[in-house]
Design a protein around this motif. Sequence first.
Motif, mmCIF file in Angstrom:
data_model
loop_
_atom_site.group_PDB
_atom_site.id
_atom_site.type_symbol
_atom_site.label_atom_id
_atom_site.label_comp_id
_atom_site.label_asym_id
_atom_site.label_seq_id
_atom_site.Cartn_x
_atom_site.Cartn_y
_atom_site.Cartn_z
ATOM 1 N N VAL A 140 48.192 28.809 36.992
ATOM 2 C CA VAL A 140 47.655 28.738 38.349
ATOM 3 C C VAL A 140 46.127 28.632 38.241
ATOM 4 C CG1 VAL A 140 47.719 29.743 40.665
ATOM 5 C CG2 VAL A 140 49.505 30.324 39.026
ATOM 6 N N PRO A 141 45.616 27.454 37.870
ATOM 7 C CA PRO A 141 44.184 27.329 37.579
ATOM 8 C C PRO A 141 43.282 27.138 38.796
ATOM 9 C CG PRO A 141 45.289 25.244 37.142
ATOM 10 C CD PRO A 141 46.363 26.222 37.545
ATOM 11 N N ASP A 142 43.844 26.851 39.952
ATOM 12 C CA ASP A 142 43.028 26.534 41.129
ATOM 13 C C ASP A 142 42.188 27.749 41.546
ATOM 14 O OD1 ASP A 142 41.925 25.744 43.531
ATOM 15 O OD2 ASP A 142 43.767 24.801 44.267
ATOM 16 N N ASP A 171 43.182 29.994 44.380
ATOM 17 C CA ASP A 171 44.246 30.978 44.201
ATOM 18 C C ASP A 171 43.726 32.284 43.610
ATOM 19 O OD1 ASP A 171 46.459 29.475 45.155
ATOM 20 O OD2 ASP A 171 46.425 28.300 43.310
ATOM 21 N N GLY A 172 42.394 32.378 43.398
ATOM 22 C CA GLY A 172 41.822 33.573 42.786
ATOM 23 C C GLY A 172 42.202 34.873 43.468
ATOM 24 N N PRO A 173 42.039 35.005 44.798
ATOM 25 C CA PRO A 173 42.400 36.261 45.460
ATOM 26 C C PRO A 173 43.871 36.632 45.272
ATOM 27 C CG PRO A 173 41.015 34.935 46.884
ATOM 28 C CD PRO A 173 41.376 34.064 45.722
ATOM 29 N N THR A 195 46.695 43.235 40.148
ATOM 30 C CA THR A 195 46.540 44.636 40.536
ATOM 31 C C THR A 195 47.899 45.311 40.654
ATOM 32 O OG1 THR A 195 44.482 44.185 41.730
ATOM 33 C CG2 THR A 195 45.688 46.178 42.344
ATOM 34 N N LYS A 196 48.852 44.597 41.266
ATOM 35 C CA LYS A 196 50.198 45.139 41.421
ATOM 36 C C LYS A 196 50.861 45.368 40.059
ATOM 37 C CE LYS A 196 52.408 43.685 44.923
ATOM 38 N NZ LYS A 196 53.173 42.882 45.913
ATOM 39 N N VAL A 197 50.683 44.407 39.145
ATOM 40 C CA VAL A 197 51.256 44.542 37.799
ATOM 41 C C VAL A 197 50.613 45.712 37.055
ATOM 42 C CG1 VAL A 197 51.400 43.439 35.527
ATOM 43 C CG2 VAL A 197 51.932 42.125 37.591
ATOM 44 N N SER A 198 49.288 45.834 37.158
ATOM 45 C CA SER A 198 48.580 46.906 36.457
ATOM 46 C C SER A 198 49.018 48.282 36.936
ATOM 47 C CB SER A 198 47.071 46.744 36.643
ATOM 48 O OG SER A 198 46.619 45.515 36.100
#
Length: 245
Positions: free
Chosen positions: A169-171, A174-176, A183-186
């Motif tokens: 997802v390089p765009d 899509d950063g936010p 954050t959810k994974v962490s």
Amino acid sequence: MANTNQQKFPDVQGGGSLILAWQIKNKTVLVVGGGEVAAGRILNVLNADANVIVIVSSSLPISRRSLPPTLLPTWSSSPSTTRPPLPRSGKLCKEHHIPANIADVPSECDFYFGSVHRDGPLQIMVSTNGKGPRLAASIRKWIGNQLPAGVGNAIERIGELRVKLRKIVPDPADGPRRMRWMTKVSDAYSWDDMCALTDEDMDNLLIFYPSGKAPELQVLKAMRGGKVPEDLDVFDGSFGFSIGA
């Protein structure tokens, strides 16, 4: 009418330093002086992959070629010279707008070397703003002892996951969304769980990015060997049942 959604920030305290992670890879750092303090400074900058020039003894000739070009005009007009007094070297740095740390003279320092805890990619710096270096070292040791084992390895794995995510997802737009999912994974896994994630687990974890979910660890383990979520017989709490009379 007050904005109830406005974020509450802490009060300004003043008198502190702006603590930053200074990237000095391949930059030149000049260390003037010797002894234990200089050795610690040299180790700090070598850990940051800097190029180090060391001027150690007043009895050791120093070639002009070894000095930063901006210091050459004012350091000496002869082909070689001996080490100037430390206050002079600090003054020269200020005259040429070169950030400097002057040992034992906090008021003349542009920056301080704090006491650093290091575990792989993790770096935690404790600074007393030059007031109590020994106390900073004691506080740093205490903080290090409170951290869970393997925290550095866990951060390394999360960093690898971020790299993989940016590739698929390089765009920049899509950063936010990437940040929210990371954050959810962490927050979803313990330090030990993150350390134990395999490359296959991380590839499988990325499958859940479009849905914005962070699956339970047992789901990732069940997917090993090429299975997809639809093939799993794992209860994930997403459905329920009822009993009628």
